[in-house]
Motif scaffolding. Structure first.
Motif, PDB file in Angstrom:
ATOM      1  N   MET A 136      31.595  35.664  50.266  1.00  0.00           N
ATOM      2  CA  MET A 136      30.646  36.237  50.099  1.00  0.00           C
ATOM      3  C   MET A 136      30.280  35.949  48.311  1.00  0.00           C
ATOM      4  N   ALA A 137      30.939  35.541  47.113  1.00  0.00           N
ATOM      5  CA  ALA A 137      30.642  35.729  46.417  1.00  0.00           C
ATOM      6  C   ALA A 137      29.704  34.445  45.892  1.00  0.00           C
ATOM      7  N   VAL A 138      30.474  33.048  45.893  1.00  0.00           N
ATOM      8  CA  VAL A 138      29.997  31.718  45.926  1.00  0.00           C
ATOM      9  C   VAL A 138      29.354  31.422  45.925  1.00  0.00           C
ATOM     10  N   GLN A 139      28.444  31.800  47.394  1.00  0.00           N
ATOM     11  CA  GLN A 139      27.072  32.117  47.916  1.00  0.00           C
ATOM     12  C   GLN A 139      26.211  33.264  47.087  1.00  0.00           C
ATOM     13  N   ALA A 140      26.738  33.601  47.278  1.00  0.00           N
ATOM     14  CA  ALA A 140      25.482  35.315  45.994  1.00  0.00           C
ATOM     15  C   ALA A 140      25.233  34.619  44.572  1.00  0.00           C
ATOM     16  N   ALA A 141      26.398  33.761  43.537  1.00  0.00           N
ATOM     17  CA  ALA A 141      26.491  33.308  42.650  1.00  0.00           C
ATOM     18  C   ALA A 141      24.994  31.954  42.776  1.00  0.00           C
ATOM     19  N   GLU A 197      33.472  30.240  36.577  1.00  0.00           N
ATOM     20  CA  GLU A 197      34.053  31.595  37.363  1.00  0.00           C
ATOM     21  C   GLU A 197      32.925  33.363  37.257  1.00  0.00           C
ATOM     22  N   GLN A 198      32.163  32.852  36.245  1.00  0.00           N
ATOM     23  CA  GLN A 198      32.079  34.750  35.310  1.00  0.00           C
ATOM     24  C   GLN A 198      31.325  34.626  36.488  1.00  0.00           C
ATOM     25  N   ASP A 199      30.134  33.791  37.055  1.00  0.00           N
ATOM     26  CA  ASP A 199      29.328  33.932  38.130  1.00  0.00           C
ATOM     27  C   ASP A 199      29.876  34.639  39.065  1.00  0.00           C
ATOM     28  N   ILE A 200      31.123  34.279  39.604  1.00  0.00           N
ATOM     29  CA  ILE A 200      31.388  34.603  40.857  1.00  0.00           C
ATOM     30  C   ILE A 200      32.157  35.726  40.657  1.00  0.00           C
ATOM     31  N   GLU A 201      33.173  36.202  40.065  1.00  0.00           N
ATOM     32  CA  GLU A 201      33.360  37.195  38.926  1.00  0.00           C
ATOM     33  C   GLU A 201      32.327  38.082  39.575  1.00  0.00           C
ATOM     34  N   ASP A 202      31.054  38.192  39.147  1.00  0.00           N
ATOM     35  CA  ASP A 202      30.148  39.391  38.796  1.00  0.00           C
ATOM     36  C   ASP A 202      29.415  39.449  40.456  1.00  0.00           C
ATOM     37  N   GLN A 203      30.243  38.872  41.453  1.00  0.00           N
ATOM     38  CA  GLN A 203      29.332  38.645  42.144  1.00  0.00           C
ATOM     39  C   GLN A 203      30.263  38.950  43.088  1.00  0.00           C
ATOM     40  N   LEU A 204      31.606  39.761  43.150  1.00  0.00           N
ATOM     41  CA  LEU A 204      32.702  39.854  43.923  1.00  0.00           C
ATOM     42  C   LEU A 204      32.135  41.524  44.479  1.00  0.00           C
ATOM     43  N   MET A 205      32.294  41.978  45.562  1.00  0.00           N
ATOM     44  CA  MET A 205      32.696  43.817  45.735  1.00  0.00           C
ATOM     45  C   MET A 205      33.023  44.404  44.942  1.00  0.00           C
ATOM     46  N   THR A 206      34.298  44.350  44.402  1.00  0.00           N
ATOM     47  CA  THR A 206      34.719  44.959  42.907  1.00  0.00           C
ATOM     48  C   THR A 206      33.822  44.956  41.821  1.00  0.00           C
ATOM     49  N   SER A 207      33.517  44.219  41.787  1.00  0.00           N
ATOM     50  CA  SER A 207      32.922  43.741  40.445  1.00  0.00           C
ATOM     51  C   SER A 207      31.395  44.882  40.422  1.00  0.00           C
ATOM     52  N   ARG A 208      30.938  44.540  41.556  1.00  0.00           N
ATOM     53  CA  ARG A 208      29.459  44.970  41.666  1.00  0.00           C
ATOM     54  C   ARG A 208      29.459  46.527  41.684  1.00  0.00           C
ATOM     55  N   SER A 253      48.763  39.255  51.785  1.00  0.00           N
ATOM     56  CA  SER A 253      47.930  39.937  53.051  1.00  0.00           C
ATOM     57  C   SER A 253      46.620  39.766  52.400  1.00  0.00           C
ATOM     58  N   ASP A 254      45.920  38.564  52.004  1.00  0.00           N
ATOM     59  CA  ASP A 254      44.257  38.472  52.083  1.00  0.00           C
ATOM     60  C   ASP A 254      43.921  39.982  51.364  1.00  0.00           C
ATOM     61  N   TYR A 255      44.714  39.946  49.853  1.00  0.00           N
ATOM     62  CA  TYR A 255      44.165  41.349  49.143  1.00  0.00           C
ATOM     63  C   TYR A 255      43.648  41.025  47.548  1.00  0.00           C
ATOM     64  N   LEU A 256      43.185  40.916  47.702  1.00  0.00           N
ATOM     65  CA  LEU A 256      41.835  41.617  45.877  1.00  0.00           C
ATOM     66  C   LEU A 256      42.617  40.048  45.463  1.00  0.00           C
ATOM     67  N   LEU A 257      42.647  38.903  45.902  1.00  0.00           N
ATOM     68  CA  LEU A 257      43.766  37.762  45.873  1.00  0.00           C
ATOM     69  C   LEU A 257      42.814  37.417  44.105  1.00  0.00           C
ATOM     70  N   TRP A 258      41.271  37.466  43.336  1.00  0.00           N
ATOM     71  CA  TRP A 258      40.852  36.756  42.766  1.00  0.00           C
ATOM     72  C   TRP A 258      41.242  37.451  41.726  1.00  0.00           C
ATOM     73  N   GLN A 259      41.031  39.444  41.920  1.00  0.00           N
ATOM     74  CA  GLN A 259      41.230  40.188  41.221  1.00  0.00           C
ATOM     75  C   GLN A 259      42.251  40.926  40.330  1.00  0.00           C
ATOM     76  N   CYS A 260      43.981  39.085  41.253  1.00  0.00           N
ATOM     77  CA  CYS A 260      45.216  39.990  40.389  1.00  0.00           C
ATOM     78  C   CYS A 260      45.873  39.152  40.050  1.00  0.00           C
ATOM     79  N   CYS A 261      44.850  37.240  40.419  1.00  0.00           N
ATOM     80  CA  CYS A 261      45.478  35.900  39.424  1.00  0.00           C
ATOM     81  C   CYS A 261      46.401  35.707  38.178  1.00  0.00           C
ATOM     82  N   GLU A 262      45.552  37.148  37.326  1.00  0.00           N
ATOM     83  CA  GLU A 262      45.737  36.336  35.978  1.00  0.00           C
ATOM     84  C   GLU A 262      46.218  37.988  35.402  1.00  0.00           C
ATOM     85  N   ASN A 263      46.058  38.956  35.076  1.00  0.00           N
ATOM     86  CA  ASN A 263      47.406  39.706  34.633  1.00  0.00           C
ATOM     87  C   ASN A 263      48.033  41.394  35.089  1.00  0.00           C
ATOM     88  N   THR A 264      47.884  40.664  36.074  1.00  0.00           N
ATOM     89  CA  THR A 264      48.006  42.181  37.276  1.00  0.00           C
ATOM     90  C   THR A 264      49.419  42.493  37.276  1.00  0.00           C
TER      91      THR A 264
END
Length: 270
Positions: free
Chosen positions: A168-173, A190-201, A220-231
């Motif tokens: 949904m974030a990619v489509q919105a971006a 990447e920032q365009d997509i991140e800005d459209q994530l539910m958590t970011s919005r 289990s398909d939870y917050l995969l984008w959000q926890c991919c770096e420094n989590t």
């Protein structure tokens, strides 16, 4: 006499907990903590309870952990309450979960002292169109009642899947880029997509800690984008209804040690 002793012990534990939280609060505190509240069904089977009882006690644990996080001034708490795939579970269990969600959201609407005291804004994130109409109505009411709160955020993900969120974030971006007149070949970052994530919005800060209970070691398909770096990711053996402060303390201490280590490294470079 027994009742008095029980009351006194409860009071003593509360005072001890407040001291512990005050000590922890003196160090660096995560901005955003997420929980995969796993193990409710196995907890219920272990205790000989119905599955619905396990889920109900899981919501009680959520209230306790949310209270701890708010006392520590954690800015945002996210919880995985119901996956889109959970609709494949037996109808009786799904119906019970929907009824439980409705009941708890109604209580938030009627007795939202905890959220109001700490200025918490409630967001229900996911493909909410999949929820029964009466649950959708309660979701809207609960969100609207806390919309003026701006000190902290509680994200309840239901029904949710990270791949759905990212899609949904990619489509919105892409749509945003096309609407801005960037042509038929928009360059999406990447920032365009991140800005459209539910958590970011909804204004959630970056995810610092993700905790999954019950000993299962997968996201289990939870917050995969959000926890991919420094989590900082923790898999805890305790079932979610049994999860408490003593399980939480080592997680917070490890986070604080990591931050202090980073600060020492930065000072050495300077």
């Amino acid at each position: 006499m027994f009742a008095f002793l029980q009351t006194w012990l409860s009071w003593l534990w509360l005072q001890l907990q407040n001291v512990i939280l005050a000590v922890l609060a003196a160090g660096p505190i995560p901005r955003h903590i997420a929980f995969v509240m796993d193990g409710n069904r196995r907890y219920a089977r272990q205790k000989g309870y119905k599955v619905q009882v396990g889920h109900a006690e899981g919501f009680t644990t959520l209230q306790k952990i949310l209270g701890i996080c708010l006392k520590l001034n954690v800015r945002c708490v996210s919880v995985y309450a119901f996956a889109i795939n959970n609709f494949k579970r037996p109808k009786e269990e799904v119906d019970a979960l929907m009824a439980l969600a409705e009941e708890k959201l109604v209580k938030i609407c009627e007795h939202g002292e905890l959220l109001d005291e700490y200025g918490v804004r409630l967001n229900v994130l996911g493909d909410t169109a999949l929820l029964p109409a009466h649950v959708q109505d309660i979701v809207t009411k609960a969100e609207n009642m806390t919309r003026q709160n701006d000190k902290a955020i509680l994200n309840i993900h239901m029904p949710y899947a990270s791949r759905h969120e990212i899609t949904m974030a990619v489509q919105a971006a892409v749509n945003k880029s096309l609407d801005a007149g960037e042509g038929d070949d928009p360059q999406i970052t990447e920032q365009d997509i991140e800005d459209q994530l539910m958590t970011s919005r909804v204004g959630s800060p970056p995810l610092d800690i993700l905790v999954r209970t019950s000993g299962v070691k997968r996201l289990s398909d939870y917050l995969l984008w959000q926890c991919c770096e420094n989590t900082q990711i923790h898999f805890v053996d305790t079932y979610w209804p049994d999860f408490g402060l003593w399980d939480f303390i080592p997680i917070l201490l490890e986070f604080q040690q990591k931050i202090w280590a980073q600060e020492r490294t930065t000072k050495k470079k300077l």
